[in-house]
Design a protein around this motif. Structure first.
Motif, PDB file in Angstrom:
ATOM      1  N   MET A   1       0.838  -1.205   0.000  1.00  0.00           N
ATOM      2  CA  MET A   1       0.000   0.000   0.000  1.00  0.00           C
ATOM      3  C   MET A   1       0.881   1.266   0.000  1.00  0.00           C
ATOM      4  O   MET A   1       1.842   1.342   0.747  1.00  0.00           O
ATOM      5  CB  MET A   1      -0.889   0.020   1.257  1.00  0.00           C
ATOM      6  N   ILE A   2       0.496   2.210  -0.835  1.00  0.00           N
ATOM      7  CA  ILE A   2       1.238   3.465  -0.977  1.00  0.00           C
ATOM      8  C   ILE A   2       0.425   4.590  -0.337  1.00  0.00           C
ATOM      9  O   ILE A   2      -0.776   4.711  -0.598  1.00  0.00           O
ATOM     10  CB  ILE A   2       1.434   3.796  -2.481  1.00  0.00           C
ATOM     11  N   THR A   3       1.071   5.406   0.466  1.00  0.00           N
ATOM     12  CA  THR A   3       0.381   6.543   1.089  1.00  0.00           C
ATOM     13  C   THR A   3       0.354   7.731   0.131  1.00  0.00           C
ATOM     14  O   THR A   3       1.377   8.093  -0.440  1.00  0.00           O
ATOM     15  CB  THR A   3       1.090   6.947   2.394  1.00  0.00           C
ATOM     16  N   ILE A   4      -0.822   8.298  -0.017  1.00  0.00           N
ATOM     17  CA  ILE A   4      -1.045   9.395  -0.959  1.00  0.00           C
ATOM     18  C   ILE A   4      -0.845  10.743  -0.256  1.00  0.00           C
ATOM     19  O   ILE A   4      -1.445  10.987   0.780  1.00  0.00           O
ATOM     20  CB  ILE A   4      -2.494   9.323  -1.503  1.00  0.00           C
ATOM     21  N   GLU A   5       0.003  11.576  -0.863  1.00  0.00           N
ATOM     22  CA  GLU A   5       0.220  12.919  -0.301  1.00  0.00           C
ATOM     23  C   GLU A   5      -0.349  13.995  -1.224  1.00  0.00           C
ATOM     24  O   GLU A   5      -0.336  15.172  -0.885  1.00  0.00           O
ATOM     25  CB  GLU A   5       1.723  13.181  -0.105  1.00  0.00           C
ATOM     26  N   PHE A   6      -0.776  13.568  -2.407  1.00  0.00           N
ATOM     27  CA  PHE A   6      -1.146  14.542  -3.436  1.00  0.00           C
ATOM     28  C   PHE A   6      -2.465  14.127  -4.093  1.00  0.00           C
ATOM     29  O   PHE A   6      -2.553  13.056  -4.685  1.00  0.00           O
ATOM     30  CB  PHE A   6      -0.019  14.610  -4.473  1.00  0.00           C
ATOM     31  N   VAL A   7      -3.470  14.950  -3.934  1.00  0.00           N
ATOM     32  CA  VAL A   7      -4.782  14.704  -4.546  1.00  0.00           C
ATOM     33  C   VAL A   7      -5.049  15.852  -5.511  1.00  0.00           C
ATOM     34  O   VAL A   7      -5.137  17.011  -5.098  1.00  0.00           O
ATOM     35  CB  VAL A   7      -5.903  14.642  -3.486  1.00  0.00           C
ATOM     36  N   HIS A   8      -5.123  15.530  -6.778  1.00  0.00           N
ATOM     37  CA  HIS A   8      -5.256  16.561  -7.808  1.00  0.00           C
ATOM     38  C   HIS A   8      -6.535  16.346  -8.611  1.00  0.00           C
ATOM     39  O   HIS A   8      -6.887  15.219  -8.934  1.00  0.00           O
ATOM     40  CB  HIS A   8      -4.031  16.487  -8.729  1.00  0.00           C
ATOM     41  N   LEU A   9      -7.229  17.436  -8.916  1.00  0.00           N
ATOM     42  CA  LEU A   9      -8.446  17.354  -9.737  1.00  0.00           C
ATOM     43  C   LEU A   9      -8.137  17.818 -11.140  1.00  0.00           C
ATOM     44  O   LEU A   9      -7.401  18.788 -11.331  1.00  0.00           O
ATOM     45  CB  LEU A   9      -9.540  18.233  -9.136  1.00  0.00           C
ATOM     46  N   ASP A  10      -8.704  17.140 -12.112  1.00  0.00           N
ATOM     47  CA  ASP A  10      -8.476  17.523 -13.502  1.00  0.00           C
ATOM     48  C   ASP A  10      -9.757  17.272 -14.287  1.00  0.00           C
ATOM     49  O   ASP A  10     -10.562  16.429 -13.917  1.00  0.00           O
ATOM     50  CB  ASP A  10      -7.329  16.687 -14.083  1.00  0.00           C
ATOM     51  N   ALA A  11      -9.939  18.009 -15.354  1.00  0.00           N
ATOM     52  CA  ALA A  11     -11.106  17.799 -16.215  1.00  0.00           C
ATOM     53  C   ALA A  11     -10.687  18.060 -17.653  1.00  0.00           C
ATOM     54  O   ALA A  11     -10.012  19.045 -17.926  1.00  0.00           O
ATOM     55  CB  ALA A  11     -12.237  18.731 -15.816  1.00  0.00           C
ATOM     56  N   ALA A  12     -11.060  17.144 -18.533  1.00  0.00           N
ATOM     57  CA  ALA A  12     -10.764  17.295 -19.963  1.00  0.00           C
ATOM     58  C   ALA A  12     -12.073  17.080 -20.715  1.00  0.00           C
ATOM     59  O   ALA A  12     -12.874  16.232 -20.325  1.00  0.00           O
ATOM     60  CB  ALA A  12      -9.724  16.279 -20.398  1.00  0.00           C
ATOM     61  N   PRO A  13     -12.298  17.870 -21.784  1.00  0.00           N
ATOM     62  CA  PRO A  13     -13.593  17.800 -22.485  1.00  0.00           C
ATOM     63  C   PRO A  13     -13.960  16.389 -22.940  1.00  0.00           C
ATOM     64  O   PRO A  13     -15.109  15.992 -22.870  1.00  0.00           O
ATOM     65  CB  PRO A  13     -13.393  18.723 -23.694  1.00  0.00           C
ATOM     66  N   ASP A  14     -12.961  15.629 -23.404  1.00  0.00           N
ATOM     67  CA  ASP A  14     -13.260  14.295 -23.933  1.00  0.00           C
ATOM     68  C   ASP A  14     -13.111  13.180 -22.906  1.00  0.00           C
ATOM     69  O   ASP A  14     -13.432  12.028 -23.175  1.00  0.00           O
ATOM     70  CB  ASP A  14     -12.363  14.006 -25.157  1.00  0.00           C
ATOM     71  N   MET A  15     -12.613  13.524 -21.739  1.00  0.00           N
ATOM     72  CA  MET A  15     -12.339  12.500 -20.726  1.00  0.00           C
ATOM     73  C   MET A  15     -13.298  12.599 -19.532  1.00  0.00           C
ATOM     74  O   MET A  15     -13.502  11.632 -18.823  1.00  0.00           O
ATOM     75  CB  MET A  15     -10.917  12.650 -20.189  1.00  0.00           C
ATOM     76  N   GLY A  16     -13.811  13.768 -19.284  1.00  0.00           N
ATOM     77  CA  GLY A  16     -14.656  13.966 -18.116  1.00  0.00           C
ATOM     78  C   GLY A  16     -13.844  14.403 -16.910  1.00  0.00           C
ATOM     79  O   GLY A  16     -12.711  14.866 -17.046  1.00  0.00           O
ATOM     80  N   LYS A  17     -14.429  14.238 -15.746  1.00  0.00           N
ATOM     81  CA  LYS A  17     -13.802  14.701 -14.509  1.00  0.00           C
ATOM     82  C   LYS A  17     -12.964  13.598 -13.878  1.00  0.00           C
ATOM     83  O   LYS A  17     -13.404  12.463 -13.788  1.00  0.00           O
ATOM     84  CB  LYS A  17     -14.887  15.199 -13.564  1.00  0.00           C
ATOM     85  N   MET A  18     -11.779  13.986 -13.465  1.00  0.00           N
ATOM     86  CA  MET A  18     -10.829  12.994 -12.963  1.00  0.00           C
ATOM     87  C   MET A  18     -10.235  13.427 -11.623  1.00  0.00           C
ATOM     88  O   MET A  18     -10.068  14.619 -11.376  1.00  0.00           O
ATOM     89  CB  MET A  18      -9.654  12.873 -13.938  1.00  0.00           C
ATOM     90  N   VAL A  19      -9.895  12.442 -10.817  1.00  0.00           N
ATOM     91  CA  VAL A  19      -9.129  12.670  -9.599  1.00  0.00           C
ATOM     92  C   VAL A  19      -7.830  11.875  -9.735  1.00  0.00           C
ATOM     93  O   VAL A  19      -7.866  10.680 -10.057  1.00  0.00           O
ATOM     94  CB  VAL A  19      -9.897  12.204  -8.348  1.00  0.00           C
TER      95      VAL A  19
END
Lengths: 146, 146
Positions: free
Chosen positions: A1-19
């Motif tokens: 298991m890897i501990t997450i330090e970075f949570v980023h939001l992104d959105a692309a017209p053809d991809m939709g909403k991403m985390v």
């Protein structure tokens, strides 16, 4: 298991909403999830990127939880099955530890709110191609007969 | 405050998704709210109209709450201000009663799940026109000069 330090939001017209979840902002491997509007907003709110005039679903329940003896320990995104990612939320109350099944997006919102660790199973990570791999890939593509 | 016995879901192409609350199915007055997809699905799920493969946000928190000493008492939709409806969730834990601010849709989901009363302030209700009122209205319309 890897501990997450970075949570980023992104959105692309053809991809939709991403985390995008990463160990650190610089890390070249990442865990990517596609989310709906409600989940995107909930995470954006926890990151302080948006404000909502009214409490969202998470806010209501987290307010209730503040009055109760419950200690959230960590969230784990542990498995992918039939294209669906599975997470769990681990918490303790009255000296008993409980593990509950959760969608990864809910787990991330809860974790950001309660400032508890987000862990992701190593085999769920994808990796960016390195510059060298990218060039190798381009060379390979040139040889393909269409 | 009026106790709601009837929670009905409706959707119209030009109106969007709606939740209709009534004292009884036969009642001619109603409380109407327009909701988003996530709220609509959450209420539909509580009514047993749809199933979801994965726990939704409410499911996660309600599962956590099952392990805790918390007694939900009632939900109240009590006010409209700037076109926004306000609700509260009232619950008890360790002999203390708490009231929390909530969106009406979240309050309704929680109430259906926990089988607690949903109350709506009388002045928030609209009323269907009676047959007599409808005819009077039509007569009135005929007299209007455009």
């Amino acid at each position: 298991m890897i501990t997450i330090e970075f949570v980023h939001l992104d959105a692309a017209p053809d991809m939709g909403k991403m985390v995008v979840l990463k160990e650190t902002p610089e890390s070249d491997r990442f865990f990517l999830m596609f989310v709906g509007d409600a989940e995107f907003t909930a995470i954006a709110k926890e990151k302080g990127l948006v404000e909502s005039k009214r409490p969202i679903t998470h806010d209501l329940y987290l307010s209730i939880m503040e009055k109760l003896q419950v200690e959230f320990l960590r969230c784990e995104i542990h498995e992918v099955r039939d294209d669906t990612y599975y997470a769990k939320v681990i918490f303790r109350t009255n000296d008993t530890e409980y593990t509950l099944d959760s969608r990864p997006s809910d787990a991330v919102v809860l974790a950001l709110n309660r400032k508890i660790p987000i862990l992701v199973a190593e085999d769920l990570f994808r990796r960016n191609l390195t510059q060298k791999e990218m060039m190798e890939y381009e060379e390979l593509i040139k040889k393909v007969k269409f």
